[in-house]
Motif scaffolding. Structure first.
Motif, PDB file in Angstrom:
ATOM      1  N   THR A   1       6.156   0.210   8.852  1.00  0.00           N
ATOM      2  CA  THR A   1       5.960   1.119   7.704  1.00  0.00           C
ATOM      3  C   THR A   1       7.448   1.600   7.285  1.00  0.00           C
ATOM      4  N   VAL A   2       7.296   2.076   6.024  1.00  0.00           N
ATOM      5  CA  VAL A   2       8.653   2.530   5.240  1.00  0.00           C
ATOM      6  C   VAL A   2       8.467   4.125   4.584  1.00  0.00           C
ATOM      7  N   PHE A   3       9.545   4.517   4.351  1.00  0.00           N
ATOM      8  CA  PHE A   3       9.649   5.685   3.524  1.00  0.00           C
ATOM      9  C   PHE A   3      10.483   5.114   2.298  1.00  0.00           C
ATOM     10  N   VAL A   4      10.039   5.304   1.287  1.00  0.00           N
ATOM     11  CA  VAL A   4      10.556   4.764   0.103  1.00  0.00           C
ATOM     12  C   VAL A   4      11.101   6.040  -0.735  1.00  0.00           C
ATOM     13  N   GLU A   5      12.300   6.062  -1.570  1.00  0.00           N
ATOM     14  CA  GLU A   5      12.879   7.049  -2.390  1.00  0.00           C
ATOM     15  C   GLU A   5      13.321   6.047  -3.554  1.00  0.00           C
ATOM     16  N   ASP A   6      12.667   6.459  -4.905  1.00  0.00           N
ATOM     17  CA  ASP A   6      12.855   5.958  -6.320  1.00  0.00           C
ATOM     18  C   ASP A   6      13.313   7.037  -7.113  1.00  0.00           C
ATOM     19  N   GLU A   7      14.208   6.612  -8.157  1.00  0.00           N
ATOM     20  CA  GLU A   7      14.420   7.347  -9.183  1.00  0.00           C
ATOM     21  C   GLU A   7      13.986   6.593 -10.326  1.00  0.00           C
ATOM     22  N   LEU A   8      12.846   7.136 -11.060  1.00  0.00           N
ATOM     23  CA  LEU A   8      12.413   6.804 -12.324  1.00  0.00           C
ATOM     24  C   LEU A   8      12.960   7.361 -13.617  1.00  0.00           C
ATOM     25  N   VAL A   9      13.087   6.607 -14.588  1.00  0.00           N
ATOM     26  CA  VAL A   9      13.599   7.008 -15.803  1.00  0.00           C
ATOM     27  C   VAL A   9      12.654   6.611 -16.974  1.00  0.00           C
ATOM     28  N   ARG A  10      12.788   7.192 -18.243  1.00  0.00           N
ATOM     29  CA  ARG A  10      11.802   6.727 -19.160  1.00  0.00           C
ATOM     30  C   ARG A  10      12.861   6.134 -20.323  1.00  0.00           C
ATOM     31  N   GLU A  11      12.616   4.840 -20.591  1.00  0.00           N
ATOM     32  CA  GLU A  11      13.310   4.334 -21.625  1.00  0.00           C
ATOM     33  C   GLU A  11      11.845   3.713 -22.580  1.00  0.00           C
TER      34      GLU A  11
ATOM     35  N   LEU B   1      12.647  11.060 -12.892  1.00  0.00           N
ATOM     36  CA  LEU B   1      11.717  11.501 -11.640  1.00  0.00           C
ATOM     37  C   LEU B   1      12.335  10.984 -10.325  1.00  0.00           C
ATOM     38  N   TYR B   2      12.277  11.909  -9.393  1.00  0.00           N
ATOM     39  CA  TYR B   2      12.454  11.524  -8.065  1.00  0.00           C
ATOM     40  C   TYR B   2      11.265  11.516  -7.362  1.00  0.00           C
ATOM     41  N   VAL B   3      11.013  10.383  -7.022  1.00  0.00           N
ATOM     42  CA  VAL B   3       9.588   9.837  -6.270  1.00  0.00           C
ATOM     43  C   VAL B   3       9.862   9.413  -4.777  1.00  0.00           C
ATOM     44  N   THR B   4       9.132   9.932  -4.085  1.00  0.00           N
ATOM     45  CA  THR B   4       9.118   9.595  -2.730  1.00  0.00           C
ATOM     46  C   THR B   4       7.720   9.276  -2.111  1.00  0.00           C
ATOM     47  N   TYR B   5       7.532   8.294  -1.328  1.00  0.00           N
ATOM     48  CA  TYR B   5       6.321   7.994  -0.898  1.00  0.00           C
ATOM     49  C   TYR B   5       6.218   7.121   0.592  1.00  0.00           C
ATOM     50  N   GLN B   6       5.115   6.932   1.213  1.00  0.00           N
ATOM     51  CA  GLN B   6       5.127   6.170   2.386  1.00  0.00           C
ATOM     52  C   GLN B   6       4.404   4.939   1.962  1.00  0.00           C
ATOM     53  N   ALA B   7       4.755   3.792   2.620  1.00  0.00           N
ATOM     54  CA  ALA B   7       4.405   2.318   2.165  1.00  0.00           C
ATOM     55  C   ALA B   7       4.129   1.566   3.363  1.00  0.00           C
ATOM     56  N   VAL B   8       3.194   0.765   3.542  1.00  0.00           N
ATOM     57  CA  VAL B   8       2.949  -0.679   4.520  1.00  0.00           C
ATOM     58  C   VAL B   8       2.762  -1.764   3.451  1.00  0.00           C
TER      59      VAL B   8
ATOM     60  N   TRP C   1       0.875  -1.070   0.015  1.00  0.00           N
ATOM     61  CA  TRP C   1      -0.040   0.007   0.024  1.00  0.00           C
ATOM     62  C   TRP C   1       0.762   1.270   0.081  1.00  0.00           C
ATOM     63  N   PHE C   2       0.649   1.998  -1.042  1.00  0.00           N
ATOM     64  CA  PHE C   2       1.620   3.292  -1.239  1.00  0.00           C
ATOM     65  C   PHE C   2       0.673   4.439  -1.225  1.00  0.00           C
ATOM     66  N   ASP C   3       1.183   5.529  -0.445  1.00  0.00           N
ATOM     67  CA  ASP C   3       0.386   6.774  -0.310  1.00  0.00           C
ATOM     68  C   ASP C   3       1.330   7.905   0.002  1.00  0.00           C
ATOM     69  N   MET C   4       0.924   9.359   0.060  1.00  0.00           N
ATOM     70  CA  MET C   4       1.727  10.418   0.395  1.00  0.00           C
ATOM     71  C   MET C   4       2.839  10.404  -0.688  1.00  0.00           C
ATOM     72  N   MET C   5       2.371  10.373  -2.033  1.00  0.00           N
ATOM     73  CA  MET C   5       3.477  10.121  -3.123  1.00  0.00           C
ATOM     74  C   MET C   5       3.754  11.828  -3.524  1.00  0.00           C
ATOM     75  N   LEU C   6       5.058  12.026  -3.768  1.00  0.00           N
ATOM     76  CA  LEU C   6       5.497  13.174  -4.156  1.00  0.00           C
ATOM     77  C   LEU C   6       6.595  13.097  -5.423  1.00  0.00           C
ATOM     78  N   VAL C   7       6.295  13.404  -6.529  1.00  0.00           N
ATOM     79  CA  VAL C   7       6.914  13.253  -7.912  1.00  0.00           C
ATOM     80  C   VAL C   7       7.587  14.625  -8.091  1.00  0.00           C
ATOM     81  N   GLU C   8       9.042  14.509  -8.322  1.00  0.00           N
ATOM     82  CA  GLU C   8       9.618  15.576  -8.599  1.00  0.00           C
ATOM     83  C   GLU C   8      10.528  15.407  -9.940  1.00  0.00           C
ATOM     84  N   PRO C   9      10.303  16.305 -10.820  1.00  0.00           N
ATOM     85  CA  PRO C   9      11.153  15.957 -11.952  1.00  0.00           C
ATOM     86  C   PRO C   9      12.638  16.601 -11.731  1.00  0.00           C
ATOM     87  N   ARG C  10      13.512  16.065 -12.193  1.00  0.00           N
ATOM     88  CA  ARG C  10      15.023  16.142 -12.254  1.00  0.00           C
ATOM     89  C   ARG C  10      15.439  16.914 -13.450  1.00  0.00           C
ATOM     90  N   ALA C  11      16.607  17.529 -13.376  1.00  0.00           N
ATOM     91  CA  ALA C  11      17.222  18.306 -14.711  1.00  0.00           C
ATOM     92  C   ALA C  11      17.458  17.193 -15.803  1.00  0.00           C
TER      93      ALA C  11
END
Length: 153
Positions: free
Chosen positions: A121-131, A99-106, A85-95
């Motif tokens: 519970t956890v705090f997650v940091e992801d880096e997403l790329v488009r390929e 995308l730097y995406v953080t969220y809380q999960a259980v 279960w993911f929530d409180m998602m913040l999506v931040e574009p990088r130069a």
């Protein structure tokens, strides 16, 4: 990446991009929850890394290692149905276009009697790329909240 809030306001991403990111996670977590380890690993880039701060040893790198780690983790709790279960998602574009995406999960686990328990519970940091037009995880770092409180990672 670090687990800190930005000092200033984050750029607001479009509703379409935010929805695309949320859909990415829905698809990714369903693959994991349903035990499709190899398909789950395919949601990572070739050079992807999956770091759980409570784990010992080097984090899995690349799809083959991520698939093996996911399969091993699922095997630790036979007879239980996991749900992420993911929530409180913040999506931040990088130069660089990532995308730097953080969220809380259980994670909940249900057994055959219907009893449910939860992992910390956890705090997650992801880096997403488009390929090739699709989003992929380049990196994931999971921080357990209980370990943060106890002075752990």
């Amino acid at each position: 990446m670090s687990q800190t809030a930005s000092a200033g306001p984050s750029p607001v991403v479009s509703a379409d991009l935010h929805l695309e990111v949320r859909y990415f996670y829905v698809r990714q977590m369903r693959l994991l929850d349903e035990g499709h380890s190899e398909e789950f690993a395919e949601t990572f880039s070739d050079d992807g890394v999956f770091h759980h701060t409570s784990a010992t040893g080097a984090p899995p790198r690349g799809r083959a290692e991520i698939a093996a780690a996911a399969k091993a983790a699922l095997g630790l709790r036979p007879g239980l149905v996991p749900r992420h279960w993911f929530d409180m998602m913040l999506v931040e574009p990088r130069a660089d276009g990532s995308l730097y995406v953080t969220y809380q999960a259980v994670v909940s686990r249900t057994d055959a009697t219907g009893a449910v328990d939860f992992e910390p519970t956890v705090f997650v940091e992801d880096e997403l790329v488009r390929e090739d037009g699709r989003l992929l995880n380049r990196s994931r770092t999971i921080h357990r909240d209980d370990l943060r409180l106890s002075g752990g990672r």
